[in-house]
Design a protein around this motif. Structure first.
Motif, PDB file in Angstrom:
ATOM      1  N   SER A  50      23.606  24.625  41.584  1.00  0.00           N
ATOM      2  CA  SER A  50      24.170  24.710  40.239  1.00  0.00           C
ATOM      3  C   SER A  50      24.478  23.327  39.720  1.00  0.00           C
ATOM      4  N   PHE A  51      24.877  23.251  38.420  1.00  0.00           N
ATOM      5  CA  PHE A  51      25.200  21.963  37.821  1.00  0.00           C
ATOM      6  C   PHE A  51      26.432  21.336  38.464  1.00  0.00           C
ATOM      7  N   GLN A 160      18.235  18.259  31.513  1.00  0.00           N
ATOM      8  CA  GLN A 160      19.346  17.321  31.381  1.00  0.00           C
ATOM      9  C   GLN A 160      20.323  17.755  30.296  1.00  0.00           C
ATOM     10  N   TYR A 161      19.795  18.216  29.153  1.00  0.00           N
ATOM     11  CA  TYR A 161      20.684  18.606  28.062  1.00  0.00           C
ATOM     12  C   TYR A 161      21.361  19.948  28.323  1.00  0.00           C
ATOM     13  N   ILE A 162      20.707  20.815  29.082  1.00  0.00           N
ATOM     14  CA  ILE A 162      21.394  22.041  29.494  1.00  0.00           C
ATOM     15  C   ILE A 162      22.557  21.696  30.412  1.00  0.00           C
ATOM     16  N   ILE A 203      17.710  27.798  36.803  1.00  0.00           N
ATOM     17  CA  ILE A 203      18.843  27.433  35.943  1.00  0.00           C
ATOM     18  C   ILE A 203      19.685  28.653  35.599  1.00  0.00           C
ATOM     19  N   ALA A 204      19.010  29.752  35.262  1.00  0.00           N
ATOM     20  CA  ALA A 204      19.726  30.955  34.843  1.00  0.00           C
ATOM     21  C   ALA A 204      20.537  31.552  35.982  1.00  0.00           C
ATOM     22  N   GLY A 208      24.585  31.066  35.686  1.00  0.00           N
ATOM     23  CA  GLY A 208      25.036  32.176  34.851  1.00  0.00           C
ATOM     24  C   GLY A 208      24.681  32.029  33.391  1.00  0.00           C
ATOM     25  N   ILE A 209      23.619  31.303  33.099  1.00  0.00           N
ATOM     26  CA  ILE A 209      23.180  31.093  31.711  1.00  0.00           C
ATOM     27  C   ILE A 209      22.082  32.103  31.388  1.00  0.00           C
ATOM     28  N   THR A 210      22.227  32.803  30.292  1.00  0.00           N
ATOM     29  CA  THR A 210      21.195  33.739  29.853  1.00  0.00           C
ATOM     30  C   THR A 210      20.125  32.976  29.088  1.00  0.00           C
TER      31      THR A 210
END
Length: 456
Positions: A50-51, A160-162, A203-204, A208-210
């Motif tokens: 994760s980030f 990167q921007y996410i 990433i999702a 936890g990003i939709t």
């Protein structure tokens, strides 16, 4: 040392070959193999991180925390119905459809709705500039304080921007325009689509990003790229419709978090897509009074009952073999019903051309439409009209019996709400419930009995 490998990959099915072939041996398509160079480094292993730098670990299922209501509801009731009640956090949703059908419009309006709920949305476009998207957003009335536009195709910059913005929702328009810099293959190739989707899935799931992904379709109507693309995502939605008509149908063909039988109906206007709350009125509003070859069926799409007009045109054939043409209906089902009519009802249809369609552009495939199809064929063949206030529900068996169908209460209630006076349905469906007072329910056991009630 980095090993360079060259192979030829089919752009339709993903089949790879060490040498060039004019025809793909897997899918049979011609001139679809394109040379791709891949750099394989065995020491480069991608793990889900994760980030925040956390990696997943084995966990007991009883210790997994689940929110009471994890779904995010939108302002679109139709979209929520198709998704199974709302958007599940961390899901990967693929939306496909013909060019110009309204995929980008739907997601742009959805992004504005989510931004008004104080949720952060990142709209990544590889096909339009920020100014072009802003002009379309002004026409649609879309705005929001947490709505970011990012015209980019490089997945490294997007990642990167996410990481920097940490949005709740990301829209990728479209996956065929995105590229992984490490891949030397062309943009839109099978290898690129596969790697881009794999990174978006990582990433999702880890953050936890939709993520909503727009996918182009081939001339055959399937989503372009490898079939693994549809296997990797959680939900696959198809946006269907005719460019010459205003109505659009959103249909789920895969959904890990809900039913695949639900549909959402929208109307395309100058100000964007608007929900159709009562599609039955839309499908019946242009029905001619006194016309033959017409019958109304109460079909069930998921949890929603819809009244649709079945139209049939039966004429003597001018050729040796009779022609059967269908629109919105299964061709094999029509042949079966016509064979039952010829055997059990005494109609001579082997020398008759038959043209059938479900009016309004909707596709029907459930067994409960059999009786309405049979009535419309008989009406056109005999040139005798059925009553305009009649509707028909029932499955037709090969021996001519009318078999029971599910959820008969909702179907009859929908017909009564739209002003129909009589519904003809299977006799075995009469027990266990009370029909509405303003509609007459007639139970039939055989096809001959149903035709006698309808045309006498």
């Amino acid at each position: 040392m980095v090993k360079i490998k060259t192979q030829f990959v089919c752009q339709d099915c993903g089949y790879s070959s060490p040498r060039y072939l004019g025809r793909c041996p897997n899918c049979g398509a011609w001139n679809t193999l394109v040379e791709e160079v891949e750099k394989s480094n065995k020491t480069d292993k991608k793990t889900r991180v994760s980030f925040s730098g956390n990696s997943p670990k084995p966990q007991l299922i009883d210790e997994v925390n689940v929110q009471d209501n994890p779904r995010t509801t939108t302002a679109s009731v139709e979209l929520d119905r198709v998704l199974g009640g709302g958007i599940v956090p961390g899901s990967l949703i693929l939306i496909g459809g013909d060019p110009g059908i309204g995929k980008s419009t739907l997601l742009l309006q959805l992004s504005g709705q989510l931004a008004r709920q104080e949720l952060t949305v990142l709209y990544v476009s590889g096909e339009e500039s920020a100014m072009q998207i802003k002009l379309r957003a002004q026409r649609l009335g879309v705005k929001g304080q947490q709505f970011y536009l990012y015209p980019e195709t490089d997945m490294t910059s997007i990642h990167q921007y996410i990481d920097k913005l940490k949005p709740n929702f990301v829209v990728i328009d479209s996956v065929q325009t995105m590229q992984e810099p490490e891949m030397s293959s062309a943009v839109g190739s099978v290898a690129q689509i596969r790697e881009v989707t794999a990174e978006l899935m990582q990433i999702a799931k880890t953050n936890g990003i939709t993520i909503f992904i727009v996918g182009h379709v081939t001339k055959g109507g399937a989503i372009a790229g490898p079939k693994i693309l549809e296997h990797m995502v959680d939900t696959v939605l198809y946006f269907e419709g005719d460019l010459h008509h205003a109505y659009r149908i959103l249909r789920a063909v895969k959904n890990r978090f809900g039913s695949t039988n639900e549909i959402g109906i929208f109307e395309m206007k100058e100000g964007g897509l608007y929900e159709v709350q009562n599609p039955s009125e839309i499908f019946l509003e242009e029905r001619l009074s006194g016309a033959t070859g017409s019958a109304i069926v109460v079909s069930l799409e998921g949890t929603r009952p819809i009244l649709v007009e079945i139209q049939a045109l039966v004429t003597p054939t001018a050729f040796g073999n009779a022609k059967r043409t269908t629109t919105g209906l299964d061709h094999n089902r029509i042949s079966l019903i016509m064979a039952v009519l010829e055997k059990r009802a005494g109609l001579l249809l082997q020398n008759q051309d038959a043209y059938l369609k479900a009016a309004g552009g909707v596709k029907l495939d459930e067994p409960a439409i059999d009786l309405a199809i049979a009535v419309s064929i008989v009406s056109s063949y005999r040139d005798a009209q059925s009553q305009a206030t009649d509707c028909f529900i029932g499955e037709l068996g090969l021996t001519g019996e009318i078999r029971r169908v599910n959820r008969i209460e909702q179907r009859v209630a929908e017909a009564a709400k739209l002003g129909f006076k009589r519904v003809i349905l299977p006799k075995n469906n009469l027990a266990g419930w009370t029909p509405p007072r303003n509609i007459k329910v007639v139970g039939v056991s055989t096809l001959s009995e149903a035709l006698k009630v309808t045309f006498n």
